[in-house]
Design a protein around this motif. Structure first.
Motif, short mmCIF file in Angstrom:
data_model
loop_
_atom_site.label_atom_id
_atom_site.label_comp_id
_atom_site.label_asym_id
_atom_site.label_seq_id
_atom_site.Cartn_x
_atom_site.Cartn_y
_atom_site.Cartn_z
N ARG A 59 0.86 -1.19 0.00
CA ARG A 59 0.00 0.00 0.00
C ARG A 59 0.89 1.24 0.00
O ARG A 59 1.76 1.40 0.85
CB ARG A 59 -0.92 0.01 1.21
CG ARG A 59 -1.87 1.22 1.25
CD ARG A 59 -2.78 1.16 2.48
NE ARG A 59 -3.71 0.02 2.40
CZ ARG A 59 -3.73 -0.97 3.28
NH1 ARG A 59 -2.89 -0.99 4.30
NH2 ARG A 59 -4.59 -1.97 3.14
N GLU A 60 0.67 2.13 -0.95
CA GLU A 60 1.50 3.32 -1.12
C GLU A 60 1.01 4.46 -0.23
O GLU A 60 -0.19 4.70 -0.08
CB GLU A 60 1.45 3.76 -2.58
CG GLU A 60 2.30 4.98 -2.89
CD GLU A 60 2.12 5.43 -4.33
OE1 GLU A 60 3.12 5.82 -4.95
OE2 GLU A 60 0.97 5.41 -4.83
N HIS A 61 1.98 5.20 0.36
CA HIS A 61 1.70 6.38 1.17
C HIS A 61 2.62 7.52 0.73
O HIS A 61 3.83 7.31 0.55
CB HIS A 61 1.93 6.10 2.66
CG HIS A 61 1.11 4.99 3.21
ND1 HIS A 61 -0.12 5.18 3.79
CD2 HIS A 61 1.36 3.65 3.27
CE1 HIS A 61 -0.61 4.01 4.19
NE2 HIS A 61 0.27 3.06 3.90
N ARG A 62 2.08 8.70 0.60
CA ARG A 62 2.87 9.85 0.18
C ARG A 62 3.53 10.53 1.38
O ARG A 62 2.92 10.66 2.45
CB ARG A 62 1.97 10.84 -0.56
CG ARG A 62 1.41 10.29 -1.85
CD ARG A 62 0.11 10.95 -2.24
NE ARG A 62 0.28 12.34 -2.61
CZ ARG A 62 -0.73 13.16 -2.87
NH1 ARG A 62 -1.98 12.71 -2.80
NH2 ARG A 62 -0.50 14.42 -3.19
N THR A 108 3.71 7.76 10.84
CA THR A 108 3.97 7.57 9.41
C THR A 108 3.15 8.50 8.53
O THR A 108 3.46 8.67 7.36
CB THR A 108 3.66 6.12 9.00
OG1 THR A 108 2.29 5.82 9.31
CG2 THR A 108 4.57 5.15 9.73
N ASP A 109 2.11 9.12 9.10
CA ASP A 109 1.27 10.02 8.31
C ASP A 109 1.52 11.49 8.64
O ASP A 109 0.75 12.36 8.24
CB ASP A 109 -0.21 9.70 8.52
CG ASP A 109 -0.65 9.85 9.97
OD1 ASP A 109 0.23 10.02 10.85
OD2 ASP A 109 -1.88 9.80 10.23
N ASP A 166 6.09 1.25 10.18
CA ASP A 166 4.85 1.31 10.96
C ASP A 166 4.87 0.41 12.19
O ASP A 166 3.86 0.30 12.89
CB ASP A 166 3.64 0.98 10.08
CG ASP A 166 3.81 -0.35 9.34
OD1 ASP A 166 4.80 -1.06 9.60
OD2 ASP A 166 2.95 -0.66 8.50
N ASP A 184 9.08 -2.42 5.48
CA ASP A 184 8.47 -1.50 4.52
C ASP A 184 9.58 -0.86 3.69
O ASP A 184 10.76 -0.95 4.02
CB ASP A 184 7.67 -0.43 5.27
CG ASP A 184 6.68 -1.04 6.26
OD1 ASP A 184 5.84 -1.82 5.82
OD2 ASP A 184 6.78 -0.72 7.47
N PHE A 243 7.86 8.74 -1.13
CA PHE A 243 6.73 7.91 -0.71
C PHE A 243 7.26 6.71 0.07
O PHE A 243 8.46 6.41 0.06
CB PHE A 243 5.93 7.44 -1.92
CG PHE A 243 6.68 6.49 -2.83
CD1 PHE A 243 6.53 5.12 -2.72
CD2 PHE A 243 7.57 6.98 -3.78
CE1 PHE A 243 7.23 4.24 -3.53
CE2 PHE A 243 8.28 6.11 -4.61
CZ PHE A 243 8.12 4.75 -4.48
N TRP A 244 6.34 6.03 0.74
CA TRP A 244 6.73 4.75 1.34
C TRP A 244 5.69 3.70 1.01
O TRP A 244 4.53 4.01 0.77
CB TRP A 244 6.97 4.87 2.84
CG TRP A 244 5.79 5.10 3.74
CD1 TRP A 244 5.14 6.27 3.97
CD2 TRP A 244 5.14 4.12 4.59
NE1 TRP A 244 4.13 6.11 4.88
CE2 TRP A 244 4.10 4.80 5.29
CE3 TRP A 244 5.33 2.77 4.82
CZ2 TRP A 244 3.27 4.15 6.20
CZ3 TRP A 244 4.50 2.12 5.73
CH2 TRP A 244 3.49 2.80 6.40
N GLU A 300 3.92 0.43 2.35
CA GLU A 300 3.59 -0.39 3.51
C GLU A 300 3.40 -1.84 3.07
O GLU A 300 2.61 -2.13 2.18
CB GLU A 300 2.30 0.13 4.15
CG GLU A 300 1.78 -0.72 5.29
CD GLU A 300 0.37 -0.33 5.71
OE1 GLU A 300 -0.17 -1.00 6.62
OE2 GLU A 300 -0.20 0.61 5.11
N ALA A 316 -1.64 5.44 -3.69
CA ALA A 316 -2.05 6.46 -2.73
C ALA A 316 -3.03 7.44 -3.34
O ALA A 316 -3.82 8.06 -2.61
CB ALA A 316 -0.83 7.21 -2.21
#
Length: 530
Positions: A56-59, A109-110, A457, A463, A478-479, A481, A495
């Motif tokens: 799962r991508e996170h910016r 992480t956010d 996380d 990750d 980005f990371w 997960e 994301a």
């Protein structure tokens, strides 16, 4: 007119005599009709306990979430505690927009505090960064390699790292020498003081094959004696000066307790080990340059030869013999012109550094070129897997740019094009078994040069954190997960709801469909004045 080839991480296959491919260059696990994109495809990757692995991508940092700072060309990345709060922060290089950025961790992480510590001419075409405490004040400073310019030193203001001014110096010795490509923090002479290794490529964007290695650049050791903000205190020792330098990776490759350096000739596709032979009576570092001779670890045709420029490489003891091996992308040739092969593999170290290194294939992602290479244990089984990243906008047949835009999804780009792919290869745990490739995502636009890995996380699995380039407003940090489920899930959850077009795996006949459009000017430099 002289034949030109991009001075990037890939080399013209046509120029190497590879005007056509055999099945050895066909990507694994492909089919003529791919009804689903790579991202949509249910994952087949599993842990030893049977859980399925997806991503799962996170910016973290990009123009749409950082207050409108138009960062472009995400490239180098380094991780370390910049502000001394006990949390690891991210320092990133953004080559196309000339930015060096920090994402300060706030323990979530956010939630990241974002800032620019250098931009403009001083960070022109910044390619790589190293974290190093050069003034010994207990805070990590930043040294950057700028591909159109010089080296750049940025001194950490300590307790004011998040909001204070970072004092800067361009060391005089690094000026007027063209491109600096890579820089690493190390301690070569073992005196406990921080040092650097760096590769001075020289020519910034293209080299001529007919000129070969005429412009010999330096692979250097750099020490600072005194105040790092005084250019007179910087000392350069050239460790190797043949060909076009491509890396200067410090690692104790022979396990004798001191740091050696992996160097390479970019055009000649030759890896060189700079063996550290200790410090002389006058404090000089004694070294020996040993070219890496590659032999096949499989039945090979007459005249087989393996070539690699080690633009990105990593090390690990893959076969558990107590010696570090090298993981790189390797181009294979033979006397028979119908034989040609390219892909990721590992070079098994022999009994001594001057013994041949035996090449074992891992796999490939063609027509996407393996550039980013990072070793980590993805599935938690105790052995080392390999994460790879590729570039969009390139023509691997001619060793050039394809002319495809970085600002929008060019309609000429298809599943048969070279695009931005993220994949990882699962270590089978036995050197005689096949590594399984797990594709994560494949987008029309994307450049994934480097990764760092952490359990970001805190859920017990690894990750991935990376930069992204070649994607216009989607460029940034980005990371990914790692997600574990009991049933198969889509391989990748993006994301954004609006993104660069997702693609399927390439068809089996991708070479027949491959767009031969060629450009020798990087899209971000089309309007540059000479």
């Amino acid at each position: 007119m002289s034949k030109k080839v991009l001075n990037r991480a890939f080399l013209s296959l046509t120029a190497m005599g590879l005007s056509a491919f055999t099945s050895g260059l066909s990507p694994a696990n492909v089919w003529a009709d791919a009804p689903m994109t790579v991202a949509e495809t249910p994952t087949s990757a599993r842990t030893e306990s049977g859980e399925f692995i997806s991503w799962r991508e996170h910016r973290i940092d990009d123009e749409d979430i950082n207050g409108g700072v138009p960062i472009r060309g995400g490239d180098g990345i380094a991780i370390g505690d910049i502000d001394g709060d006990g949390l690891e922060d991210l320092v990133t290089a953004h080559e196309d927009s000339n930015h060096i950025r920090v994402a300060f961790s706030n323990g979530r992480t956010d939630e990241w505090t974002l800032g620019t510590i250098a931009e403009g001419k001083s960070a022109r075409a910044v390619e790589d960064i190293a974290l190093i405490d050069l003034n010994a004040d207990g805070y990590l400073d930043v040294v950057a390699a700028c591909e159109d310019a010089h080296l750049l030193y940025l001194q950490n203001p300590g307790e004011q790292a998040r909001t204070g001014k970072w004092s800067a110096l361009i060391p005089e010795f690094s000026k007027g020498r063209g491109s600096w490509l890579r820089v690493f923090a190390t301690d070569i002479d073992g005196d406990g003081r921080a040092e650097l290794t760096a590769a001075n490529k020289g020519t910034a964007d293209v080299v001529r094959l007919d000129a070969g290695d005429a412009d010999n650049g330096a692979t250097s050791l750099i020490r600072v004696v005194g105040n790092p903000l005084d250019s007179a205190n910087w000392r350069e020792t050239v460790l190797y000066q043949q060909g076009v330098p491509n890396t200067a990776l410090p690692v104790d490759i022979d396990g004798d307790g001191d740091m050696d350096v992996i160097a390479a000739k970019r055009v000649r596709q030759q890896i060189v080990i700079i063996e550290n032979q200790g410090v002389g009576a006058h404090g000089e570092v004694r070294t020996q340059a040993i070219p890496v001779q590659i032999l096949p670890g499989f039945d090979a045709p007459a005249g087989w030869r393996g070539l690699s420029n080690a633009f990105h490489a990593d090390t690990a003891d893959i076969n558990n013999d107590g010696r570090l091996d090298i993981l790189v992308n390797v181009l294979e040739l033979a006397d028979n012109p119908s034989f040609r092969h390219a892909g990721l593999g590992w070079l098994m170290q022999g009994q001594s550094l001057d013994a041949p290194w035996v090449f074992h294939r891992i796999g490939n992602t063609l027509p996407d070129w393996v550039i980013g290479i990072h070793v980590t244990d993805i599935d938690g089984d105790g052995d080392q897997d390999v994460v790879t990243g590729g570039y969009s906008g390139i023509n691997i047949i001619e060793g050039a740019y394809s002319g495809a835009s970085r600002d929008f999804d060019d309609p000429s780009v298809t599943a048969s094009s070279s695009v931005g792919r993220i994949a990882w290869f699962e270590n089978p745990g036995n050197v005689s078994e096949i590594w399984l490739r797990h594709d994560v995502s494949r987008r029309t636009r994307g450049m994934f040069d480097m990764y760092v890995s952490r359990d970001l996380d805190g859920d017990g699995d690894i990750d991935l954190i990376s930069t992204r380039g070649n994607s216009g407003e989607y460029d940034g940090v980005f990371w990914l997960e790692q997600v574990r489920t009991k049933a198969p899930a889509p391989s990748f959850t993006p994301a954004r709801s609006v993104e660069s077009r997702a693609l399927s795996l390439p068809p089996a006949n991708w070479l027949e469909l491959y767009d031969r459009t060629t450009s020798f000017i990087a899209p971000n430099k089309v309007n540059d004045k000479p």
